[in-house]
Design an enzyme around this catalytic site. Structure first.
Site, PDB file in Angstrom:
ATOM      1  CE1 TYR D  50      -2.555  -3.469   1.267  1.00 44.11           C
ATOM      2  CE2 TYR D  50      -4.357  -1.707   1.006  1.00 44.11           C
ATOM      3  CZ  TYR D  50      -3.870  -2.851   1.049  1.00 44.11           C
ATOM      4  OH  TYR D  50      -4.908  -3.959   0.928  1.00 44.11           O
ATOM      5  CD  GLU D  51      -1.323   5.819  -2.227  1.00 48.34           C
ATOM      6  OE1 GLU D  51      -0.869   5.757  -3.413  1.00 48.34           O
ATOM      7  OE2 GLU D  51      -2.209   6.714  -1.977  1.00 48.34           O
ATOM      8  CB  SER D  52       0.361   3.886   3.854  1.00 53.17           C
ATOM      9  OG  SER D  52       0.341   2.284   4.044  1.00 53.17           O
TER      10      SER D  52
END
Lengths: 261, 281, 281, 261
Positions: D50-52
């Site tokens: 996830y881009e987090s």
């Protein structure tokens, strides 16, 4: 104090230049000893950074290399080398950088790369390491280097790190953000840049050293300040603290390492 | 994925390759370097910020054609005599230098890891390095016009690291001083990691340093693989050996004799360590 | 160094300043944002990758003149209605946009943290963003000639973060998802960090995320300071509140009433949280 | 299977496109459901990013936001957002990126920025987020988007992310490293790019959908492949797994959060 060596005197003299709470980018050898001596005496909250990425380290013994485990274990945190160089040094977050070298010239420029021509060296030295950017970005640079006509030279064989370039404001005009070499601590005393010409001049001597000794050890006609300060010998406390640190260090480095089988 | 060291070097490190054995003082992959020497690789382009003893050995044994580096000494001790001999006297063969500062080389590894063609820094100002290295150029900021230093990305054919542990899937956990090892790993076409131990399951890393399995080409279990460098939490740096190297490597004949006995004369790293232990005893 | 929140905002956040409240979904400094609203700051240049509810509130309350951002929605829910109203209808005032992609804004924060004037990336290709944002340009690689995208460094006047804990010296420890918070912190001229708790001594960080005390301008103890966002290990994200915000903020009058009651009507974050708890009960 | 919704069918169809061990850059919503369904059925070793900055995450419930704590707690590791975008996505280490959008055109270009003119928007959308660089760098992109004449449009109001640009190789000529949108999963079936023109064409339909339904939902004259595959309805196992995942998720998101006082 008569038993104090010039190495010890240099270390103490450098340590005294460090203020509490200042952020120092530390090199191995005398600078590491000086910074930790300062931390163990008058500057308990000094922040020591080694280029291995250890921030706020408080080693009990001096490291042999720039990345001994002692540094990591006593650090506030350990970051990557790219981060230390870009987000701390380049970002202007270092107050004081320490540099050594094989050669220095009268404007505090340093050579740690090569003696003789680059492509046909007489002596190949280790090279730049962190020096060019420490020289560029630290707010102040302190140089620690024993003097001789081979090390304090009229002309560098190679310029690894910028001091004041050709002096007279050349460094500032080049766009270098840091303040340059504010002091050269050597084994007869200290040179500091002349306010206008930025040529290094003799401004302080160890109590037992002389101007003649200084002139003899420097390979250019040495500028001597009108007033020369005397650098007091190590106090009993400074001396005892440094010797204890060096003793602990010697013992630690002699301790046999279990070969991991 | 899990390979014996000899197989990993045999398969991935070919003559002429660019090879980065990284690890800043800590976790230097000595065992892998020795295996490269045993397999008599030639014409390597060695890349490493701080060449250290392992590159002194590889250079002295004639493995290297070129060296990209930023500081080539024995930390806290002095010169690397084999590196000096190669540069000063072309022995055992000439060595091309691609010389940087730490900050420049860090920027080059970062660019490599991000697969950008160059890295920019405020650096190299007032030094003679750019005059001797065409790989140090300048780039203008497209907003302010300021000129910055630029270095080309480093993307080694092979990066080799040592780490404390990996799991069976090939996830690698690194603890302690990391230098530019992570960037060198992510910049590589092929990544080999030797580890102190392979475990069933790594503890959850959260923000700790991890190299996920699909960026790793081979994991090799090799206890003591960083000795005489160290592995935080496993064993200390053998500073006495680093000091001793200064005399062991000063003369060509002494150096060759030591390498013959300890590296070429042993089949693997375990035997190398056992031999050193006998010397000590 | 250790300040009450109201004092820290009063001293460091001035009208017209560029201010980055960072934290990617996690550790969003809500308490600090609310205090800025209470102190009725105006003409702020707000910077944040993902504006989130806190910027919806600040924009809706008229604090902002300009917004630098890369994704302006309520994650998993939908629009930020106050942000939309400002952009679509200039209510309560016009809002200038400096719009990026995540990758571009990350590069801009990294450049800011390293005090470089620009960041480069392989990005923005085939998108209309550069046509509408003069802050997206191109730079040629001085080695390959390849054209890359370039963005100017982001160096906020003030960055505000929330973290789990700090020690009395001001060292800050962050645990969990960090986004670009560390880069935003290091890029700032002034850094304020609100924390769940101040402790005598932080555990040794080794490779964990730490902001050392001398990069921190002020530390504020503020329990629950990230709510309704979350603090890993302390409390969870209130996803129900995030859903509920969609209706609370859809209409101007409802929004203003809610802000009046909950933010302006309370003197501090503790009172704000207490009030919400009474609503729930 | 008669009770299966089109959302569920889309999710299952997308999940089936994912191979075990592939590295997916996951977006919130249907893509997150599809990726985790794949992980819980035929692709247990799929790597979800996830881009987090959460790498190799294995959440038990679907996150509402891209950075819920569940993602960090079950991740192999958590890195910074700059690192995820530069050293993973930009470095070409992502096999599959998922994108949604408000509008798509016949060449798979996407708009998630604005409806109406940029400077005088009719509807301001959230904006680009990670999309432009996911579209650029992922080896393959899968688009998930319900079809209507407002979303499948003749002409985008704003191009946020590149699909095949104007088709006929324009994307490759632009220097985009990734392969572009290899499939558009929508609520009647699937469109894939024509090998030469790179125009999206109808190549698969859900078992209960028709070409006419597809044509009616698309705002341009829809290209229809010679052969149209039928996408089988969710199997009992797929359906049960997805429903259980969604139920767990609903329960978790409804669980009251202790307000930290």
């Amino acid at each position: 104090m008569s038993t104090c060596t010039r190495d010890e005197w240099m270390t103490v003299a450098a340590a005294r230049l460090l203020h509490d709470h200042s952020v120092c980018f530390v090199g191995i050898g005398l600078p590491s000893a000086a910074c930790n001596l300062a931390r163990l005496t008058h500057a308990p909250e000094i922040v020591l950074i080694y280029e291995s990425g250890t921030i706020g380290t408080r080693p009990d013994v001096l490291p042999l290399s720039i990345g001994d485990s002692e540094l990591a274990e006593t650090a506030a945190c350990v970051v990557t080398l790219p981060e230390i160089f870009s987000c701390y040094l380049q970002a202007g977050r270092v107050d004081i950088g320490f540099l050594g070298a094989a050669q220095i010239d009268r404007h505090g420029n340093l050579n740690s790369t090569v003696i003789g021509p680059y492509d046909a060296p007489q002596t190949r030295l280790p090279g730049a390491g962190g020096a060019p950017e420490i020289a560029l970005h630290a707010r102040q640079v302190f140089v620690m280097l024993k003097a001789s006509r081979r090390s304090f030279v009229e002309r560098l064989d190679f310029r690894t790190s910028a001091g004041y370039l050709d002096g007279h404001g050349a460094r500032a005009r080049s766009g270098a953000p840091g303040g340059g070499p504010r002091a050269v601590i050597t084994d007869f005393g200290m040179l500091t840049p002349h306010p206008q010409s930025e040529e290094l001049q003799l401004t302080a001597l160890f109590a037992d050293a002389s101007v003649d000794e200084a002139r003899a050890a420097v390979g250019w006609p040495l500028l001597v300040a009108d007033r020369i300060d005397t650098i007091a010998p190590p106090s009993a406390h400074e001396h005892a603290t440094l010797r204890a640190l060096n003793t602990r260090t010697r013992e630690a480095h002699a301790r046999p390492v279990r070969i991991p089988l | 994925m899990l390979l014996p060291l000899a197989d990993a070097i045999e398969r991935f490190v070919t003559d002429g390759a660019s090879v980065a054995l990284e690890g800043f003082t800590h976790l230097i992959p000595f065992a892998a370097g020795h295996e490269i020497i045993r397999q008599r690789r030639r014409e390597l382009h060695l890349i490493r910020m701080t060449p250290d003893i392992i590159y002194d050995q590889m250079i002295g044994m004639g493995c290297a054609r070129k060296l990209t580096f930023s500081w080539g000494g024995n930390p806290g001790v002095g010169s690397l005599h084999r590196l000096r001999d190669a540069v000063e006297h072309q022995w055992p063969r000439p060595l091309e230098l691609d010389e940087h500062s730490h900050a420049g080389m860090a920027a080059a590894f970062c660019a490599g890891a991000a697969r950008l063609p160059f890295g920019a820094l405020r650096g190299y100002l007032g030094t003679d390095l750019p005059a001797h290295n065409p790989n140090i150029r300048r780039v203008a900021c497209p907003f302010t016009g300021e000129m910055l230093a630029a270095v080309p990305a480093l993307n080694p054919d092979v990066t080799i690291l040592h780490a404390q542990r990996a799991d069976r899937a090939g996830n690698v956990a690194i603890h302690g001083i990391v230098g530019a090892a992570r960037e060198a790993a992510l910049a590589a076409k092929t990544l080999i990691v030797t580890v102190e131990e392979i475990v069933d399951t790594l503890p959850p890393a959260m923000n700790a340093i991890m190299l996920p399995h699909w960026v790793v080409s081979a994991v090799v279990e090799c206890r003591g693989g960083a000795y005489p460098s160290y592995a935080q939490g496993c064993y200390a740096r053998d500073n006495a050996f680093y000091r001793q190297w200064d005399s062991l490597a000063r003369e060509r004949t002494d150096f060759l004799a030591w390498m013959d006995e300890h590296v070429l004369g042993n089949t693997d790293h375990h035997a190398f360590l056992t031999g050193l232990q006998q010397d000590v005893a």
